[in-house]
Design a protein around this motif. Structure first.
Motif, PDB file in Angstrom:
ATOM      1  N   VAL A   1     -79.473  50.066 -33.978  1.00 46.82           N
ATOM      2  CA  VAL A   1     -79.880  51.620 -33.947  1.00 46.82           C
ATOM      3  C   VAL A   1     -80.872  51.734 -32.807  1.00 46.82           C
ATOM      4  CG1 VAL A   1     -80.680  53.550 -35.239  1.00 46.82           C
ATOM      5  CG2 VAL A   1     -79.337  51.844 -36.355  1.00 46.82           C
ATOM      6  N   LEU A   2     -80.793  52.421 -31.986  1.00 45.04           N
ATOM      7  CA  LEU A   2     -81.628  52.989 -30.797  1.00 45.04           C
ATOM      8  C   LEU A   2     -82.085  54.156 -31.237  1.00 45.04           C
ATOM      9  CD1 LEU A   2     -79.551  51.766 -27.914  1.00 45.04           C
ATOM     10  CD2 LEU A   2     -81.233  50.611 -29.116  1.00 45.04           C
ATOM     11  N   PHE A   3     -83.680  54.411 -31.158  1.00 39.03           N
ATOM     12  CA  PHE A   3     -84.511  55.678 -31.485  1.00 39.03           C
ATOM     13  C   PHE A   3     -85.079  56.077 -30.185  1.00 39.03           C
ATOM     14  CE2 PHE A   3     -84.225  52.796 -35.283  1.00 39.03           C
ATOM     15  CZ  PHE A   3     -83.888  53.818 -36.327  1.00 39.03           C
ATOM     16  N   LYS A   4     -85.160  57.500 -30.325  1.00 39.49           N
ATOM     17  CA  LYS A   4     -85.794  58.062 -29.004  1.00 39.49           C
ATOM     18  C   LYS A   4     -86.735  58.914 -29.956  1.00 39.49           C
ATOM     19  CE  LYS A   4     -84.916  58.971 -24.693  1.00 39.49           C
ATOM     20  NZ  LYS A   4     -85.511  57.887 -23.631  1.00 39.49           N
ATOM     21  N   LEU A   5     -88.069  58.724 -29.415  1.00 41.73           N
ATOM     22  CA  LEU A   5     -89.020  59.715 -30.203  1.00 41.73           C
ATOM     23  C   LEU A   5     -88.762  61.056 -29.634  1.00 41.73           C
ATOM     24  CD1 LEU A   5     -92.065  57.585 -29.940  1.00 41.73           C
ATOM     25  CD2 LEU A   5     -90.930  57.917 -32.053  1.00 41.73           C
ATOM     26  N   LYS A   6     -88.983  62.129 -30.300  1.00 45.15           N
ATOM     27  CA  LYS A   6     -88.830  63.374 -29.971  1.00 45.15           C
ATOM     28  C   LYS A   6     -90.057  63.742 -28.965  1.00 45.15           C
ATOM     29  CE  LYS A   6     -86.491  65.020 -34.127  1.00 45.15           C
ATOM     30  NZ  LYS A   6     -86.482  65.775 -35.441  1.00 45.15           N
ATOM     31  N   ASN A   7     -89.680  64.731 -28.269  1.00 43.12           N
ATOM     32  CA  ASN A   7     -90.663  65.269 -27.339  1.00 43.12           C
ATOM     33  C   ASN A   7     -91.930  65.655 -27.778  1.00 43.12           C
ATOM     34  OD1 ASN A   7     -89.022  65.060 -24.916  1.00 43.12           O
ATOM     35  ND2 ASN A   7     -88.125  67.066 -25.235  1.00 43.12           N
ATOM     36  N   GLY A   8     -92.881  65.042 -27.170  1.00 43.51           N
ATOM     37  CA  GLY A   8     -94.467  65.316 -27.738  1.00 43.51           C
ATOM     38  C   GLY A   8     -94.883  64.289 -28.731  1.00 43.51           C
ATOM     39  N   ILE A   9     -94.333  63.643 -29.222  1.00 43.05           N
ATOM     40  CA  ILE A   9     -94.406  62.552 -30.165  1.00 43.05           C
ATOM     41  C   ILE A   9     -94.647  61.310 -29.595  1.00 43.05           C
ATOM     42  CG2 ILE A   9     -93.874  61.362 -32.430  1.00 43.05           C
ATOM     43  CD1 ILE A   9     -92.291  63.721 -33.284  1.00 43.05           C
ATOM     44  N   GLU A  10     -95.986  60.642 -29.920  1.00 42.59           N
ATOM     45  CA  GLU A  10     -96.451  59.385 -29.306  1.00 42.59           C
ATOM     46  C   GLU A  10     -96.484  58.436 -30.539  1.00 42.59           C
ATOM     47  OE1 GLU A  10     -97.578  59.264 -26.127  1.00 42.59           O
ATOM     48  OE2 GLU A  10     -97.322  61.535 -25.870  1.00 42.59           O
ATOM     49  N   ARG A  11     -96.252  57.138 -29.739  1.00 45.84           N
ATOM     50  CA  ARG A  11     -96.338  55.921 -30.538  1.00 45.84           C
ATOM     51  C   ARG A  11     -97.523  55.794 -31.633  1.00 45.84           C
ATOM     52  NH1 ARG A  11     -94.503  50.812 -26.967  1.00 45.84           N
ATOM     53  NH2 ARG A  11     -92.465  51.356 -26.104  1.00 45.84           N
ATOM     54  N   SER A  12     -98.690  56.283 -31.193  1.00 43.82           N
ATOM     55  CA  SER A  12     -99.805  56.125 -32.009  1.00 43.82           C
ATOM     56  C   SER A  12     -99.924  57.102 -33.211  1.00 43.82           C
ATOM     57  CB  SER A  12    -100.929  56.067 -31.155  1.00 43.82           C
ATOM     58  OG  SER A  12    -100.961  57.314 -30.325  1.00 43.82           O
ATOM     59  N   ALA A  13     -98.913  58.061 -33.148  1.00 42.02           N
ATOM     60  CA  ALA A  13     -98.977  59.130 -34.229  1.00 42.02           C
ATOM     61  C   ALA A  13     -98.944  58.582 -35.637  1.00 42.02           C
ATOM     62  CB  ALA A  13     -98.075  60.301 -33.959  1.00 42.02           C
ATOM     63  N   PRO A  14     -99.428  58.997 -36.671  1.00 35.86           N
ATOM     64  CA  PRO A  14     -99.421  58.311 -37.966  1.00 35.86           C
ATOM     65  C   PRO A  14     -98.012  58.444 -38.401  1.00 35.86           C
ATOM     66  CG  PRO A  14    -101.430  60.063 -37.916  1.00 35.86           C
ATOM     67  CD  PRO A  14    -100.655  60.114 -36.364  1.00 35.86           C
ATOM     68  N   ASP A  15     -97.243  59.364 -38.345  1.00 37.89           N
ATOM     69  CA  ASP A  15     -95.762  59.298 -38.601  1.00 37.89           C
ATOM     70  C   ASP A  15     -95.144  57.977 -37.848  1.00 37.89           C
ATOM     71  OD1 ASP A  15     -96.476  61.467 -40.367  1.00 37.89           O
ATOM     72  OD2 ASP A  15     -95.470  63.016 -39.147  1.00 37.89           O
ATOM     73  N   VAL A  16     -95.337  57.997 -36.651  1.00 37.60           N
ATOM     74  CA  VAL A  16     -94.489  56.806 -36.126  1.00 37.60           C
ATOM     75  C   VAL A  16     -95.233  55.495 -36.641  1.00 37.60           C
ATOM     76  CG1 VAL A  16     -94.225  55.723 -33.736  1.00 37.60           C
ATOM     77  CG2 VAL A  16     -94.196  58.348 -34.203  1.00 37.60           C
ATOM     78  N   VAL A  17     -96.211  55.321 -36.792  1.00 35.75           N
ATOM     79  CA  VAL A  17     -96.911  54.162 -37.500  1.00 35.75           C
ATOM     80  C   VAL A  17     -96.301  53.889 -38.563  1.00 35.75           C
ATOM     81  CG1 VAL A  17     -98.864  53.036 -38.260  1.00 35.75           C
ATOM     82  CG2 VAL A  17     -99.021  54.200 -35.968  1.00 35.75           C
ATOM     83  N   GLU A  18     -96.211  55.009 -39.649  1.00 38.11           N
ATOM     84  CA  GLU A  18     -95.692  54.630 -40.923  1.00 38.11           C
ATOM     85  C   GLU A  18     -93.973  54.299 -40.697  1.00 38.11           C
ATOM     86  OE1 GLU A  18     -95.468  54.842 -45.179  1.00 38.11           O
ATOM     87  OE2 GLU A  18     -97.267  54.529 -43.775  1.00 38.11           O
ATOM     88  N   ALA A  19     -93.502  55.147 -39.757  1.00 36.28           N
ATOM     89  CA  ALA A  19     -92.064  54.817 -39.868  1.00 36.28           C
ATOM     90  C   ALA A  19     -91.649  53.242 -39.365  1.00 36.28           C
ATOM     91  CB  ALA A  19     -91.328  55.727 -38.695  1.00 36.28           C
ATOM     92  N   GLU A  20     -92.567  52.851 -38.141  1.00 37.80           N
ATOM     93  CA  GLU A  20     -92.411  51.249 -37.985  1.00 37.80           C
ATOM     94  C   GLU A  20     -92.647  50.488 -39.035  1.00 37.80           C
ATOM     95  OE1 GLU A  20     -94.311  48.156 -34.706  1.00 37.80           O
ATOM     96  OE2 GLU A  20     -95.212  50.327 -34.672  1.00 37.80           O
ATOM     97  N   LYS A  21     -93.757  50.903 -39.778  1.00 45.52           N
ATOM     98  CA  LYS A  21     -94.198  49.901 -40.884  1.00 45.52           C
ATOM     99  C   LYS A  21     -92.785  49.890 -41.814  1.00 45.52           C
ATOM    100  CE  LYS A  21     -96.292  50.647 -44.888  1.00 45.52           C
ATOM    101  NZ  LYS A  21     -97.549  51.087 -45.838  1.00 45.52           N
ATOM    102  N   PHE A  22     -92.147  50.954 -42.294  1.00 40.53           N
ATOM    103  CA  PHE A  22     -90.938  50.907 -43.079  1.00 40.53           C
ATOM    104  C   PHE A  22     -89.802  50.242 -42.296  1.00 40.53           C
ATOM    105  CE2 PHE A  22     -92.816  53.531 -45.953  1.00 40.53           C
ATOM    106  CZ  PHE A  22     -92.235  53.852 -46.985  1.00 40.53           C
ATOM    107  N   ALA A  23     -89.493  50.476 -40.836  1.00 40.20           N
ATOM    108  CA  ALA A  23     -88.405  49.736 -40.554  1.00 40.20           C
ATOM    109  C   ALA A  23     -88.888  48.355 -40.301  1.00 40.20           C
ATOM    110  CB  ALA A  23     -88.553  50.271 -38.920  1.00 40.20           C
ATOM    111  N   ARG A  24     -89.609  47.575 -40.397  1.00 39.23           N
ATOM    112  CA  ARG A  24     -90.057  46.401 -40.207  1.00 39.23           C
ATOM    113  C   ARG A  24     -89.958  45.722 -41.595  1.00 39.23           C
ATOM    114  NH1 ARG A  24     -91.758  44.518 -35.778  1.00 39.23           N
ATOM    115  NH2 ARG A  24     -92.612  45.930 -34.261  1.00 39.23           N
TER     116      ARG A  24
END
Length: 98
Positions: free
Chosen positions: A6-29
């Protein structure tokens, strides 16, 4: 064997450091330790920025199609999917070793 990619592309305006991204990464790992059907689980951020690049990838190896179906239905995996759905678009490929 099935290799699930699975390859993910962040939606426009969403940065890697955003809390929702950090949480999603934690779950994915953590999917690898929460889905017993997985033989192998790799995740990570893309290291080279190109116009055609995706931002984040997961690669899972499963023994067969039945295991892939169990993985897809797994509650923890579904929670991870919901977190990524809010912040990204993605593409999926499932490769069957012959």
């Amino acid at each position: 064997m099935i290799t699930h990619i699975v390859l993910f592309k962040l939606k426009n305006g969403i940065e890697r450091s955003a809390p929702d991204v950090v949480e999603a990464e934690k779950f994915a790992r953590a999917v690898g330790s929460n889905v017993p059907e997985l033989i192998d689980w790799r995740v990570g951020w893309n290291t080279i920025d190109r116009d055609i690049s995706y931002d984040f990838a997961v690669i899972g190896v499963l023994p067969d199609l039945a295991a892939l179906e169990a993985y897809q239905a797994n509650t923890y995996h579904q929670q991870s999917v919901q977190k990524w759905r809010a912040i990204s678009d993605w593409v999926v490929a499932d490769l069957e070793d012959m």
